[in-house]
Enzyme design. Structure first.
Site, PDB file in Angstrom:
ATOM      1  N   SER A   1     -15.304 -15.932   9.934  1.00  0.00           N
ATOM      2  CA  SER A   1     -16.270 -15.179  10.724  1.00  0.00           C
ATOM      3  C   SER A   1     -17.654 -15.718  10.403  1.00  0.00           C
ATOM      4  CB  SER A   1     -16.196 -13.686  10.366  1.00  0.00           C
ATOM      5  OG  SER A   1     -17.429 -13.048  10.612  1.00  0.00           O
TER       6      SER A   1
ATOM      7  N   LYS B   1       3.494  -6.446   1.170  1.00  0.00           N
ATOM      8  CA  LYS B   1       4.624  -5.937   0.375  1.00  0.00           C
ATOM      9  C   LYS B   1       5.980  -6.428   0.872  1.00  0.00           C
ATOM     10  CE  LYS B   1       2.960  -2.579  -2.609  1.00  0.00           C
ATOM     11  NZ  LYS B   1       1.712  -2.094  -2.047  1.00  0.00           N
TER      12      LYS B   1
ATOM     13  N   SER C   1       5.099   6.018  -1.474  1.00  0.00           N
ATOM     14  CA  SER C   1       4.536   6.873  -0.441  1.00  0.00           C
ATOM     15  C   SER C   1       4.125   6.014   0.740  1.00  0.00           C
ATOM     16  CB  SER C   1       3.318   7.615  -0.985  1.00  0.00           C
ATOM     17  OG  SER C   1       2.376   6.686  -1.439  1.00  0.00           O
TER      18      SER C   1
ATOM     19  N   GLN D   1       8.467   0.846   3.255  1.00  0.00           N
ATOM     20  CA  GLN D   1       8.776   0.107   4.482  1.00  0.00           C
ATOM     21  C   GLN D   1       9.226  -1.315   4.187  1.00  0.00           C
ATOM     22  OE1 GLN D   1       5.765   0.933   7.820  1.00  0.00           O
ATOM     23  NE2 GLN D   1       4.924   1.980   6.060  1.00  0.00           N
TER      24      GLN D   1
ATOM     25  N   GLY E   1      -3.631  -2.682  -7.175  1.00  0.00           N
ATOM     26  CA  GLY E   1      -3.114  -1.361  -7.531  1.00  0.00           C
ATOM     27  C   GLY E   1      -2.387  -1.494  -8.859  1.00  0.00           C
ATOM     28  N   GLY E   2      -1.091  -1.784  -8.789  1.00  0.00           N
ATOM     29  CA  GLY E   2      -0.320  -1.999 -10.015  1.00  0.00           C
ATOM     30  C   GLY E   2      -0.300  -3.447 -10.465  1.00  0.00           C
TER      31      GLY E   2
ATOM     32  N   GLY F   1       0.859  -6.347  -8.696  1.00  0.00           N
ATOM     33  CA  GLY F   1       1.841  -7.310  -8.195  1.00  0.00           C
ATOM     34  C   GLY F   1       1.176  -8.414  -7.386  1.00  0.00           C
TER      35      GLY F   1
ATOM     36  N   GLU G   1     -10.324  -2.903  -7.617  1.00  0.00           N
ATOM     37  CA  GLU G   1      -9.687  -1.593  -7.508  1.00  0.00           C
ATOM     38  C   GLU G   1     -10.738  -0.535  -7.172  1.00  0.00           C
ATOM     39  OE1 GLU G   1      -7.746  -0.607 -11.191  1.00  0.00           O
ATOM     40  OE2 GLU G   1      -9.500  -1.102 -12.378  1.00  0.00           O
TER      41      GLU G   1
ATOM     42  N   GLY H   1     -10.511   4.920  -9.645  1.00  0.00           N
ATOM     43  CA  GLY H   1      -9.274   4.629 -10.382  1.00  0.00           C
ATOM     44  C   GLY H   1      -9.346   3.266 -11.024  1.00  0.00           C
TER      45      GLY H   1
ATOM     46  N   ASP I   1      -8.386   1.963 -13.763  1.00  0.00           N
ATOM     47  CA  ASP I   1      -7.526   1.822 -14.947  1.00  0.00           C
ATOM     48  C   ASP I   1      -7.322   0.359 -15.351  1.00  0.00           C
ATOM     49  OD1 ASP I   1      -5.955   2.132 -12.386  1.00  0.00           O
ATOM     50  OD2 ASP I   1      -4.436   1.245 -13.672  1.00  0.00           O
TER      51      ASP I   1
ATOM     52  N   SER J   1      -4.911  -7.010   2.230  1.00  0.00           N
ATOM     53  CA  SER J   1      -3.535  -6.712   1.813  1.00  0.00           C
ATOM     54  C   SER J   1      -2.701  -5.974   2.857  1.00  0.00           C
ATOM     55  CB  SER J   1      -3.552  -5.934   0.498  1.00  0.00           C
ATOM     56  OG  SER J   1      -4.387  -4.799   0.608  1.00  0.00           O
TER      57      SER J   1
ATOM     58  N   ASN K   1      -2.005  -0.804   7.616  1.00  0.00           N
ATOM     59  CA  ASN K   1      -1.313   0.396   8.093  1.00  0.00           C
ATOM     60  C   ASN K   1      -2.180   1.653   7.996  1.00  0.00           C
ATOM     61  OD1 ASN K   1       1.004  -0.959   8.843  1.00  0.00           O
ATOM     62  ND2 ASN K   1       1.851  -0.882   6.773  1.00  0.00           N
TER      63      ASN K   1
HETATM   64  C1  PLP Z   1       0.572  -1.906  -2.635  1.00  0.00           C
HETATM   65  C2  PLP Z   1      -0.692  -2.276  -2.005  1.00  0.00           C
HETATM   66  C3  PLP Z   1      -1.769  -2.781  -2.757  1.00  0.00           C
HETATM   67  C4  PLP Z   1      -1.713  -2.935  -4.262  1.00  0.00           C
HETATM   68  O1  PLP Z   1      -0.764  -3.899  -4.650  1.00  0.00           O
HETATM   69  P1  PLP Z   1      -0.268  -4.020  -6.137  1.00  0.00           P
HETATM   70  O2  PLP Z   1       0.716  -5.126  -6.124  1.00  0.00           O
HETATM   71  O3  PLP Z   1       0.338  -2.698  -6.525  1.00  0.00           O
HETATM   72  O4  PLP Z   1      -1.466  -4.307  -6.985  1.00  0.00           O
HETATM   73  C5  PLP Z   1      -2.923  -3.169  -2.084  1.00  0.00           C
HETATM   74  N1  PLP Z   1      -3.028  -3.023  -0.754  1.00  0.00           N
HETATM   75  C6  PLP Z   1      -2.026  -2.550  -0.005  1.00  0.00           C
HETATM   76  C7  PLP Z   1      -2.227  -2.436   1.465  1.00  0.00           C
HETATM   77  C8  PLP Z   1      -0.821  -2.154  -0.591  1.00  0.00           C
HETATM   78  O5  PLP Z   1       0.177  -1.676   0.163  1.00  0.00           O
END
Ligand code: PLP
Length: 323
Positions: free
Chosen positions: A30, A55, A80, A85, A181-182, A184, A206, A210, A212, A306, A309
């Site tokens: 862009s 995912k 959740s 999915q 998030g976690g 991955g 993050e 949160g 962490d 990432s 949705n």
């Molecule tokens: C799960 C998810 C994340 C975080 O991914 P991790 O592997 O848990 O760090 C970020 N963005 C979206 C859209 C996700 O679904």
């Protein structure tokens, strides 16, 4: 259960398994974004991945690696959101029976999508029940293979294929921002970055509420927090994974945080300027890059988006809540 950490070879093997199954998502540019950041920005759009988020990569890779006996018995996962999915769609493609634990208050769209792929959905209470413990109990009582959302070598190796594609397409980067998030997606991306762009500054992002992983990163050991209140519902994990954290500690340069208001700013930018829908968690990378200011000037910067949705009602609600 100490086990060898996954390596770049595992990411390459995951890419081979995903060939022809996962989408090779586009990398968008862009001019407005480049001008605003005084940088060359490459946006890797996993919001256009199958089921709407990266995912699918990790879920499919983990399921594709199961042996015949495990496939016949089936898999169990809890989520959740997007991991539900991802596992349900992967199981559908590979014809593996799937049981997914979803909170009673999961979004009706996500519930319908998961059931639509043929998975058996079992409800749980997200405030009073431990979904991971429930999933593990089911795996024992019914002989199912448990597929964790991030802390698993095959899951994180699959997630790393998004960054792998990005580096293959655009070459080395000066910096890469990854939603977190976690861990991955970040740990998988780190395996790809180390091999293909070793000088790249790798930043996990993050939500501020949160942080962490930021705390854990600074302390050198995993810190657990209460489930954070944030609109980034894909990053509400209270603690980084054990395996993902080992990789993050070794290969990631820094962890940044952003506020919910900054996330909505980025959602608006993507919608107005790049004509695309990104869910709040998917905006973590852009929101942090916009905060990084002068440090990125003149640089070649990658952002991993990432996921996408989010339904229109929630989107417009967020736009009016943060005008
Ligand atoms: C799960 C998810 C994340 C975080 O991914 P991790 O592997 O848990 O760090 C970020 N963005 C979206 C859209 C996700 O679904």
């Amino acid at each position: 259960m100490p086990q060898a950490l996954p390596t770049f070879d595992d990411v390459l093997e995951a890419a081979a398994r995903l060939e022809g199954v996962a989408h090779k998502t586009p990398v968008l540019r862009s001019r407005t974004l480049d001008d605003r950041m005084h940088a060359q920005v490459y946006v890797k759009c996993e919001n256009f991945q199958r089921m709407g988020a990266f995912k699918f990569r990790g879920g499919f890779n983990a399921l594709a690696k199961l042996n015949e006996t495990q496939r016949r018995a089936g898999v169990v996962a809890y989520s959740s959101g997007n991991h539900a999915q991802a596992v349900a769609l992967s199981a559908h493609i590979l014809q593996i029976p799937a049981t997914i634990l979803m909170p009673h208050d999961a979004s009706p769209a996500k519930l319908a999508a998961t059931q639509g792929y043929g998975a058996k959905v079992i409800g749980y209470d997200r405030y009073s029940e431990d979904a991971s413990a429930l999933a593990i109990a089911l795996s024992h009582s019914q002989g199912l293979t448990f597929i964790p959302p991030f802390d698993h070598p095959d899951v994180l190796s699959g997630q790393g294929t998004a960054a792998l594609e990005l580096f293959k397409e655009v070459g080395e980067l000066d910096a890469l921002f990854v939603c977190l998030g976690g861990g991955g997606l970040l740990s998988g991306s780190a395996l790809a970055a180390k091999a293909l762009s070793p000088e790249c500054q790798l930043v996990g992002v993050e939500p501020q509420a949160g942080n962490d992983v930021q705390q854990s990163f600074r302390k050198g050991e995993r810190v657990k927090i209460a489930t954070p209140v944030t609109i980034a519902d894909g990053a509400q994990t209270p603690m980084v994974g054990a395996i993902t954290f080992e990789i993050i500690k070794a290969l990631v340069n820094d962890i940044h945080t952003v506020t919910d208001a900054q996330l909505v700013d980025s959602m608006r930018f993507y919608a107005e300027r790049m004509k695309m829908l990104v869910e709040p968690t998917g905006c973590l990378s852009l929101a942090a890059a916009l905060q990084a200011g002068d440090s990125l000037q003149g640089k070649k910067v990658g952002l991993i988006v990432s996921g996408g949705n989010i339904d229109m009602a929630r989107f417009s609600q967020l736009m009016s809540a943060y005008p």
